[in-house]
Design a protein around this motif. Sequence first.
Motif, PDB file in Angstrom:
ATOM      1  N   SER A 129       0.838  -1.171   0.000  1.00 14.56           N
ATOM      2  CA  SER A 129       0.000   0.000   0.000  1.00 14.56           C
ATOM      3  C   SER A 129       0.886   1.239   0.000  1.00 14.56           C
ATOM      4  CB  SER A 129      -0.841   0.049   1.260  1.00 14.56           C
ATOM      5  OG  SER A 129      -1.815  -0.975   1.338  1.00 14.56           O
ATOM      6  N   GLY A 130       0.345   2.374  -0.381  1.00 13.03           N
ATOM      7  CA  GLY A 130       1.128   3.591  -0.394  1.00 13.03           C
ATOM      8  C   GLY A 130       1.011   4.386   0.884  1.00 13.03           C
ATOM      9  N   ASN A 131       0.054   4.018   1.724  1.00 13.44           N
ATOM     10  CA  ASN A 131      -0.191   4.789   2.937  1.00 13.44           C
ATOM     11  C   ASN A 131       0.050   3.921   4.178  1.00 13.44           C
ATOM     12  OD1 ASN A 131      -0.839   7.115   4.318  1.00 13.44           O
ATOM     13  ND2 ASN A 131      -3.031   6.850   4.181  1.00 13.44           N
ATOM     14  N   THR A 132      -0.922   3.133   4.583  1.00  8.48           N
ATOM     15  CA  THR A 132      -0.726   2.247   5.737  1.00  8.48           C
ATOM     16  C   THR A 132      -0.591   0.805   5.266  1.00  8.48           C
ATOM     17  OG1 THR A 132      -3.128   2.094   6.058  1.00  8.48           O
ATOM     18  CG2 THR A 132      -1.956   3.769   7.319  1.00  8.48           C
ATOM     19  N   ASP A 133      -0.033  -0.040   6.116  1.00  6.36           N
ATOM     20  CA  ASP A 133       0.323  -1.409   5.736  1.00  6.36           C
ATOM     21  C   ASP A 133      -0.912  -2.243   5.400  1.00  6.36           C
ATOM     22  OD1 ASP A 133       1.376  -4.138   5.740  1.00  6.36           O
ATOM     23  OD2 ASP A 133       3.123  -3.294   6.756  1.00  6.36           O
ATOM     24  N   CYS A 134      -0.882  -2.858   4.218  1.00  2.98           N
ATOM     25  CA  CYS A 134      -2.021  -3.665   3.770  1.00  2.98           C
ATOM     26  C   CYS A 134      -2.130  -4.984   4.521  1.00  2.98           C
ATOM     27  CB  CYS A 134      -1.938  -3.915   2.272  1.00  2.98           C
ATOM     28  SG  CYS A 134      -0.435  -4.776   1.741  1.00  2.98           S
ATOM     29  N   TYR A 135      -1.079  -5.372   5.254  1.00  2.00           N
ATOM     30  CA  TYR A 135      -1.119  -6.602   6.047  1.00  2.00           C
ATOM     31  C   TYR A 135      -1.089  -6.305   7.550  1.00  2.00           C
ATOM     32  CZ  TYR A 135      -0.768  -9.785   2.110  1.00  2.00           C
ATOM     33  OH  TYR A 135      -1.031 -10.501   0.973  1.00  2.00           O
ATOM     34  N   GLN A 136      -1.567  -5.137   7.941  1.00  2.00           N
ATOM     35  CA  GLN A 136      -1.685  -4.843   9.362  1.00  2.00           C
ATOM     36  C   GLN A 136      -2.694  -5.805   9.996  1.00  2.00           C
ATOM     37  OE1 GLN A 136      -4.348  -1.382  10.471  1.00  2.00           O
ATOM     38  NE2 GLN A 136      -3.725  -0.709   8.428  1.00  2.00           N
ATOM     39  N   PRO A 137      -2.766  -5.866  11.338  1.00  2.00           N
ATOM     40  CA  PRO A 137      -3.618  -6.860  12.004  1.00  2.00           C
ATOM     41  C   PRO A 137      -5.057  -6.929  11.511  1.00  2.00           C
ATOM     42  CG  PRO A 137      -2.178  -5.838  13.606  1.00  2.00           C
ATOM     43  CD  PRO A 137      -1.939  -5.114  12.306  1.00  2.00           C
ATOM     44  N   ALA A 138      -5.630  -5.833  11.062  1.00  2.00           N
ATOM     45  CA  ALA A 138      -7.018  -5.844  10.575  1.00  2.00           C
ATOM     46  C   ALA A 138      -7.207  -6.817   9.416  1.00  2.00           C
ATOM     47  CB  ALA A 138      -7.439  -4.437  10.150  1.00  2.00           C
ATOM     48  N   GLU A 139      -6.150  -7.039   8.644  1.00  2.00           N
ATOM     49  CA  GLU A 139      -6.242  -7.905   7.466  1.00  2.00           C
ATOM     50  C   GLU A 139      -6.580  -9.341   7.826  1.00  2.00           C
ATOM     51  OE1 GLU A 139      -6.024  -9.613   3.646  1.00  2.00           O
ATOM     52  OE2 GLU A 139      -6.463  -7.575   4.356  1.00  2.00           O
ATOM     53  N   SER A 140      -6.160  -9.789   9.006  1.00  2.00           N
ATOM     54  CA  SER A 140      -6.464 -11.166   9.401  1.00  2.00           C
ATOM     55  C   SER A 140      -7.965 -11.394   9.518  1.00  2.00           C
ATOM     56  CB  SER A 140      -5.778 -11.495  10.729  1.00  2.00           C
ATOM     57  OG  SER A 140      -6.262 -10.662  11.769  1.00  2.00           O
ATOM     58  N   LYS A 141      -8.713 -10.333   9.790  1.00  2.00           N
ATOM     59  CA  LYS A 141     -10.165 -10.432   9.926  1.00  2.00           C
ATOM     60  C   LYS A 141     -10.889 -10.110   8.620  1.00  2.00           C
ATOM     61  CE  LYS A 141     -14.100  -8.456  12.456  1.00  2.00           C
ATOM     62  NZ  LYS A 141     -14.516  -7.516  13.551  1.00  2.00           N
ATOM     63  N   TYR A 142     -10.483  -9.036   7.950  1.00  2.00           N
ATOM     64  CA  TYR A 142     -11.259  -8.540   6.810  1.00  2.00           C
ATOM     65  C   TYR A 142     -10.795  -9.092   5.462  1.00  2.00           C
ATOM     66  CZ  TYR A 142     -13.328  -5.369  10.179  1.00  2.00           C
ATOM     67  OH  TYR A 142     -13.990  -4.860  11.264  1.00  2.00           O
ATOM     68  N   LYS A 143      -9.542  -9.498   5.352  1.00  2.00           N
ATOM     69  CA  LYS A 143      -9.024 -10.155   4.148  1.00  2.00           C
ATOM     70  C   LYS A 143      -9.183  -9.314   2.880  1.00  2.00           C
ATOM     71  CE  LYS A 143      -9.776 -14.854   5.922  1.00  2.00           C
ATOM     72  NZ  LYS A 143     -10.220 -14.455   7.276  1.00  2.00           N
ATOM     73  N   LEU A 144      -9.140  -8.005   3.005  1.00  2.00           N
ATOM     74  CA  LEU A 144      -9.279  -7.134   1.830  1.00  2.00           C
ATOM     75  C   LEU A 144      -8.060  -7.238   0.917  1.00  2.00           C
ATOM     76  CD1 LEU A 144     -10.853  -3.892   3.353  1.00  2.00           C
ATOM     77  CD2 LEU A 144     -11.989  -5.723   2.086  1.00  2.00           C
ATOM     78  N   THR A 145      -6.882  -7.343   1.506  1.00  2.00           N
ATOM     79  CA  THR A 145      -5.674  -7.463   0.688  1.00  2.00           C
ATOM     80  C   THR A 145      -5.696  -8.746  -0.125  1.00  2.00           C
ATOM     81  OG1 THR A 145      -4.398  -6.151   2.264  1.00  2.00           O
ATOM     82  CG2 THR A 145      -3.153  -7.565   0.766  1.00  2.00           C
ATOM     83  N   ARG A 146      -6.124  -9.826   0.485  1.00  2.40           N
ATOM     84  CA  ARG A 146      -6.240 -11.093  -0.248  1.00  2.40           C
ATOM     85  C   ARG A 146      -7.210 -10.951  -1.415  1.00  2.40           C
ATOM     86  NH1 ARG A 146      -4.839 -16.387   0.189  1.00  2.40           N
ATOM     87  NH2 ARG A 146      -6.203 -17.857  -0.887  1.00  2.40           N
ATOM     88  N   LYS A 147      -8.336 -10.292  -1.189  1.00  2.81           N
ATOM     89  CA  LYS A 147      -9.325 -10.100  -2.246  1.00  2.81           C
ATOM     90  C   LYS A 147      -8.772  -9.238  -3.369  1.00  2.81           C
ATOM     91  CE  LYS A 147     -13.248 -10.579   0.931  1.00  2.81           C
ATOM     92  NZ  LYS A 147     -14.347  -9.862   1.627  1.00  2.81           N
ATOM     93  N   ILE A 148      -7.963  -8.246  -3.008  1.00  2.00           N
ATOM     94  CA  ILE A 148      -7.342  -7.391  -4.027  1.00  2.00           C
ATOM     95  C   ILE A 148      -6.353  -8.206  -4.868  1.00  2.00           C
ATOM     96  CG2 ILE A 148      -5.755  -5.444  -4.355  1.00  2.00           C
ATOM     97  CD1 ILE A 148      -7.082  -4.245  -1.777  1.00  2.00           C
ATOM     98  N   LEU A 149      -5.557  -9.047  -4.214  1.00  5.02           N
ATOM     99  CA  LEU A 149      -4.622  -9.904  -4.955  1.00  5.02           C
ATOM    100  C   LEU A 149      -5.380 -10.883  -5.851  1.00  5.02           C
ATOM    101  CD1 LEU A 149      -1.983 -10.706  -2.191  1.00  5.02           C
ATOM    102  CD2 LEU A 149      -1.723  -9.153  -4.133  1.00  5.02           C
ATOM    103  N   GLU A 150      -6.480 -11.409  -5.364  1.00  5.04           N
ATOM    104  CA  GLU A 150      -7.301 -12.307  -6.181  1.00  5.04           C
ATOM    105  C   GLU A 150      -7.842 -11.572  -7.402  1.00  5.04           C
ATOM    106  OE1 GLU A 150      -9.023 -15.341  -2.714  1.00  5.04           O
ATOM    107  OE2 GLU A 150     -10.144 -13.535  -3.263  1.00  5.04           O
ATOM    108  N   THR A 151      -8.221 -10.319  -7.220  1.00  2.00           N
ATOM    109  CA  THR A 151      -8.714  -9.512  -8.339  1.00  2.00           C
ATOM    110  C   THR A 151      -7.598  -9.263  -9.352  1.00  2.00           C
ATOM    111  OG1 THR A 151     -10.364  -8.425  -6.937  1.00  2.00           O
ATOM    112  CG2 THR A 151      -9.753  -7.291  -8.971  1.00  2.00           C
ATOM    113  N   CYS A 152      -6.398  -8.972  -8.861  1.00  4.75           N
ATOM    114  CA  CYS A 152      -5.258  -8.761  -9.767  1.00  4.75           C
ATOM    115  C   CYS A 152      -4.948 -10.034 -10.550  1.00  4.75           C
ATOM    116  CB  CYS A 152      -4.029  -8.311  -8.979  1.00  4.75           C
ATOM    117  SG  CYS A 152      -4.134  -6.616  -8.367  1.00  4.75           S
TER     118      CYS A 152
END
Length: 352
Positions: A129-152
């Motif tokens: 990410s360009g601002n805050t870390d895309c794998y910060q603790p919130a990612e373990s719950k919301y999985k938005l980064t994983r969904k973005i990678l799946e989209t890519c």
Amino acid sequence: MKAADFKGRGTGHQPGNKYEKASLVQEHIEGIDLPEYEENPPTKFINVNTKSALSVNDSPDLPLNYSVNPYQGCEHGCIYCYARNSHQNWGYDSGLGFETNILVKTDLPTQLKKQFEKKNYQPQTIMLSGNTDCYQPAESKYKLTRKILETCLEYRHPVSVITKNSLIERDTDILKALSERNLVHVYFSINHLDNKLKLLLEPRTAVAQKKIELIRKFSELGIPSGIMVAPIIPGINTEAIPQIIQLAAEAGARKVGYTVVRLNGQVKELFRNWMEEHFPDRTDKVMHQIEALHGGKANDTEWGRRIKGEGVLAKSISDLVQLSIRKYLPKESKMPSLDFSQFKGNGQLKFF
């Protein structure tokens, strides 16, 4: 309040929001005038919508034009983080509020697909990410980064990921699939090797040793990985530069980058408070050295200089980095070129 009063937090301070006309103050600590936080506050997750998935970077000293930021605010608690200032735009403070109020852009993967489908969209490497870390603790719950990678992966869109968190290991399967199509670069941010320093400087990030292990694992799987030694803070972590680069290179890192610390906006106040709490004997010296990197002031917005600094100290840091790269990184080592020819956007997906 001191950071030591709040376990796992980078700071206990709450500087006023410059956009707010009124703010809470404590003039008399009495029974009727209690601190806002008497103990470590829980993290709050606030769902928000976004109009555009992509943020455009117009700075000439940043290599990528597009970034995707699934979260605003960050529990990692890195005291030097430049993103702290932007949290004021959302009505929170840049100190403890930045670490405990996390905005979650729940619709971002859907918005990203919509942008990929636009007829005039031209693929460029996305930075996660360009601002805050895309794998910060919130990612373990919301999985938005994983969904973005799946989209890519679905759209065959190149992406570059940078993180300080070992949670990225969870997505090894997607990263490997992307790497097999030359669609991904992975970078780990490593600026120290001292776990005690980590607990003070970047309390909720992964230890350096774990990130080195992941570089080795990813390299063995063919996932191209590199490091950013960032930020370099004179008098705090400069001496670790050669060994960081050596360990990363031995693990298979293909590229090394670096930045020097800059203390824009309220981050200067937060960082100085942090120094006075943890390293009082060298506070003034470190602050003066940071200012020396940036034309005499810690707050630096000048392109180029804000990233690498200038002057004698900046040159000595640059020389140390480059010498370590030449010594430890193989001459032929480089990141593979990303492949834009596979992109399936602009309405093309419906044909597949």
